[in-house]
Motif scaffolding. Sequence first.
Motif, PDB file in Angstrom:
ATOM      1  N   CYS A 102       0.826  -1.213   0.000  1.00  0.00           N
ATOM      2  CA  CYS A 102       0.000   0.000   0.000  1.00  0.00           C
ATOM      3  C   CYS A 102       0.856   1.258   0.000  1.00  0.00           C
ATOM      4  CB  CYS A 102      -0.924  -0.001   1.214  1.00  0.00           C
ATOM      5  SG  CYS A 102      -2.064   1.405   1.264  1.00  0.00           S
ATOM      6  N   GLN A 103       0.482   2.204  -0.834  1.00  0.00           N
ATOM      7  CA  GLN A 103       1.147   3.508  -0.892  1.00  0.00           C
ATOM      8  C   GLN A 103       0.412   4.497   0.005  1.00  0.00           C
ATOM      9  OE1 GLN A 103      -0.330   6.029  -3.821  1.00  0.00           O
ATOM     10  NE2 GLN A 103       0.262   7.479  -2.212  1.00  0.00           N
ATOM     11  N   THR A 104       1.143   5.078   0.950  1.00  0.00           N
ATOM     12  CA  THR A 104       0.571   6.142   1.776  1.00  0.00           C
ATOM     13  C   THR A 104       1.354   7.431   1.499  1.00  0.00           C
ATOM     14  OG1 THR A 104       1.915   5.580   3.744  1.00  0.00           O
ATOM     15  CG2 THR A 104      -0.237   4.493   3.500  1.00  0.00           C
ATOM     16  N   THR A 105       1.982   8.026   2.497  1.00  0.00           N
ATOM     17  CA  THR A 105       2.734   9.249   2.248  1.00  0.00           C
ATOM     18  C   THR A 105       3.865   9.413   3.253  1.00  0.00           C
ATOM     19  OG1 THR A 105       2.571  11.651   1.937  1.00  0.00           O
ATOM     20  CG2 THR A 105       1.264  10.716   3.713  1.00  0.00           C
ATOM     21  N   SER A 145      -3.949  -5.292  11.011  1.00  0.00           N
ATOM     22  CA  SER A 145      -4.504  -6.446  10.300  1.00  0.00           C
ATOM     23  C   SER A 145      -3.606  -7.668  10.468  1.00  0.00           C
ATOM     24  CB  SER A 145      -4.641  -6.122   8.807  1.00  0.00           C
ATOM     25  OG  SER A 145      -3.373  -6.156   8.163  1.00  0.00           O
ATOM     26  N   SER A 146      -4.101  -8.793   9.982  1.00  0.00           N
ATOM     27  CA  SER A 146      -3.339 -10.050  10.020  1.00  0.00           C
ATOM     28  C   SER A 146      -2.598 -10.308   8.708  1.00  0.00           C
ATOM     29  CB  SER A 146      -4.284 -11.228  10.295  1.00  0.00           C
ATOM     30  OG  SER A 146      -5.232 -11.362   9.232  1.00  0.00           O
ATOM     31  N   LEU A 147      -2.574  -9.318   7.824  1.00  0.00           N
ATOM     32  CA  LEU A 147      -2.007  -9.491   6.494  1.00  0.00           C
ATOM     33  C   LEU A 147      -0.482  -9.408   6.492  1.00  0.00           C
ATOM     34  CD1 LEU A 147      -4.480  -7.193   4.516  1.00  0.00           C
ATOM     35  CD2 LEU A 147      -4.665  -9.666   4.922  1.00  0.00           C
ATOM     36  N   ASP A 148       0.102  -9.861   5.388  1.00  0.00           N
ATOM     37  CA  ASP A 148       1.532  -9.661   5.136  1.00  0.00           C
ATOM     38  C   ASP A 148       1.654  -8.347   4.360  1.00  0.00           C
ATOM     39  OD1 ASP A 148       2.188 -12.064   6.342  1.00  0.00           O
ATOM     40  OD2 ASP A 148       2.105 -13.191   4.468  1.00  0.00           O
ATOM     41  N   TRP A 149       1.713  -7.262   5.095  1.00  0.00           N
ATOM     42  CA  TRP A 149       1.630  -5.941   4.496  1.00  0.00           C
ATOM     43  C   TRP A 149       2.989  -5.269   4.369  1.00  0.00           C
ATOM     44  CZ3 TRP A 149       3.564  -2.318   7.826  1.00  0.00           C
ATOM     45  CH2 TRP A 149       3.517  -2.619   9.202  1.00  0.00           C
ATOM     46  N   THR A 150       3.056  -4.366   3.418  1.00  0.00           N
ATOM     47  CA  THR A 150       4.163  -3.426   3.288  1.00  0.00           C
ATOM     48  C   THR A 150       3.562  -2.065   3.010  1.00  0.00           C
ATOM     49  OG1 THR A 150       5.726  -5.059   2.418  1.00  0.00           O
ATOM     50  CG2 THR A 150       6.209  -2.751   1.967  1.00  0.00           C
ATOM     51  N   LYS A 201       5.651  -6.471   6.801  1.00  0.00           N
ATOM     52  CA  LYS A 201       5.062  -5.920   8.018  1.00  0.00           C
ATOM     53  C   LYS A 201       5.897  -4.740   8.555  1.00  0.00           C
ATOM     54  CE  LYS A 201       2.311  -9.912   9.274  1.00  0.00           C
ATOM     55  NZ  LYS A 201       1.715 -10.707  10.317  1.00  0.00           N
ATOM     56  N   LYS A 202       6.392  -3.956   7.592  1.00  0.00           N
ATOM     57  CA  LYS A 202       7.173  -2.761   7.923  1.00  0.00           C
ATOM     58  C   LYS A 202       6.777  -1.613   7.007  1.00  0.00           C
ATOM     59  CE  LYS A 202      11.319  -5.334   9.374  1.00  0.00           C
ATOM     60  NZ  LYS A 202      12.748  -5.560   9.083  1.00  0.00           N
ATOM     61  N   THR A 203       7.205  -0.428   7.370  1.00  0.00           N
ATOM     62  CA  THR A 203       7.016   0.749   6.526  1.00  0.00           C
ATOM     63  C   THR A 203       8.359   1.142   5.931  1.00  0.00           C
ATOM     64  OG1 THR A 203       7.438   2.327   8.310  1.00  0.00           O
ATOM     65  CG2 THR A 203       5.165   1.565   8.031  1.00  0.00           C
ATOM     66  N   SER A 204       8.305   1.784   4.780  1.00  0.00           N
ATOM     67  CA  SER A 204       9.535   2.309   4.167  1.00  0.00           C
ATOM     68  C   SER A 204       9.263   3.660   3.541  1.00  0.00           C
ATOM     69  CB  SER A 204      10.062   1.345   3.097  1.00  0.00           C
ATOM     70  OG  SER A 204      11.197   1.919   2.450  1.00  0.00           O
ATOM     71  N   GLY A 205      10.052   4.647   3.930  1.00  0.00           N
ATOM     72  CA  GLY A 205      10.017   5.913   3.242  1.00  0.00           C
ATOM     73  C   GLY A 205      10.660   5.756   1.875  1.00  0.00           C
ATOM     74  N   LEU A 206      10.329   6.681   0.968  1.00  0.00           N
ATOM     75  CA  LEU A 206      10.862   6.614  -0.391  1.00  0.00           C
ATOM     76  C   LEU A 206      11.057   8.039  -0.914  1.00  0.00           C
ATOM     77  CD1 LEU A 206      11.543   4.554  -2.680  1.00  0.00           C
ATOM     78  CD2 LEU A 206       9.211   4.891  -3.503  1.00  0.00           C
ATOM     79  N   SER A 207      12.288   8.344  -1.293  1.00  0.00           N
ATOM     80  CA  SER A 207      12.594   9.698  -1.737  1.00  0.00           C
ATOM     81  C   SER A 207      13.922   9.699  -2.474  1.00  0.00           C
ATOM     82  CB  SER A 207      12.675  10.652  -0.531  1.00  0.00           C
ATOM     83  OG  SER A 207      12.929  11.982  -0.936  1.00  0.00           O
ATOM     84  N   TYR A 208      14.169  10.758  -3.222  1.00  0.00           N
ATOM     85  CA  TYR A 208      15.507  10.983  -3.788  1.00  0.00           C
ATOM     86  C   TYR A 208      16.355  11.655  -2.728  1.00  0.00           C
ATOM     87  CZ  TYR A 208      13.352  10.017  -8.339  1.00  0.00           C
ATOM     88  OH  TYR A 208      12.691   9.433  -9.396  1.00  0.00           O
TER      89      TYR A 208
END
Length: 208
Positions: A102-105, A145-150, A201-208
């Motif tokens: 899932c893309q958030t911000t 949730s119980s999902l395998d999320w990223t 099951k983690k978050t990752s920032g993404l940027s240049y």
Amino acid sequence: MKLIIFGASGTIGKQLVLQALSLGHSVTAFGRDKTKLQEFTHPHLHFFEGDVLNSADVERAISGQDAVFCALGNGRKGIVRSQGTHNIIRAMEKKGIKRLICQTTLGAGDSRSNLTFFWKHLMFGWLLKQAYLDHELQEKYITRSSLDWTIVRPAAFTDGKATGHYRHGFSATDKTLQLKISRADVALFMLTQLSTDEYLKKTSGLSY
């Protein structure tokens, strides 16, 4: 793989559709108006016209998929991201589908510290406050949730090609970011998560 993309007619969603097809995946593009994707034709591309706020539509569309991508836009009343994602999660859990990307911000959760004063207080504190709060609630639904999320947290979107040259997984205190990323690179990074458990099951920032 069989992939479904929610928010397929948005700027990130369209990049996900195009790149997923180029990688040989079978893609279901979910959206309220399939004419917004009428320029795309491919033997492995299927359209599902439905409303992500309608749980029955989501459940029907999600059946038989291997993985789910969520790139929902702000849409109506500023609740589409959170409530739509909630419906997606419930349908996935019911159907036994585990992988959600899932893309958030950038700025959600602990990544708020990555932002400049402008983004933290003027954009997300005022102009885009409702969208920001919608992303925050969206992330809560996912992480509980119980999902395998990223969760992928991109910086401000730009145009441009997919380069593969971006920063991800940086600390919440990193102040050296450009705070921008091309839509094509966002999609590339999201699709890359299909073949790695680095951010399971983690978050990752993404940027240049």
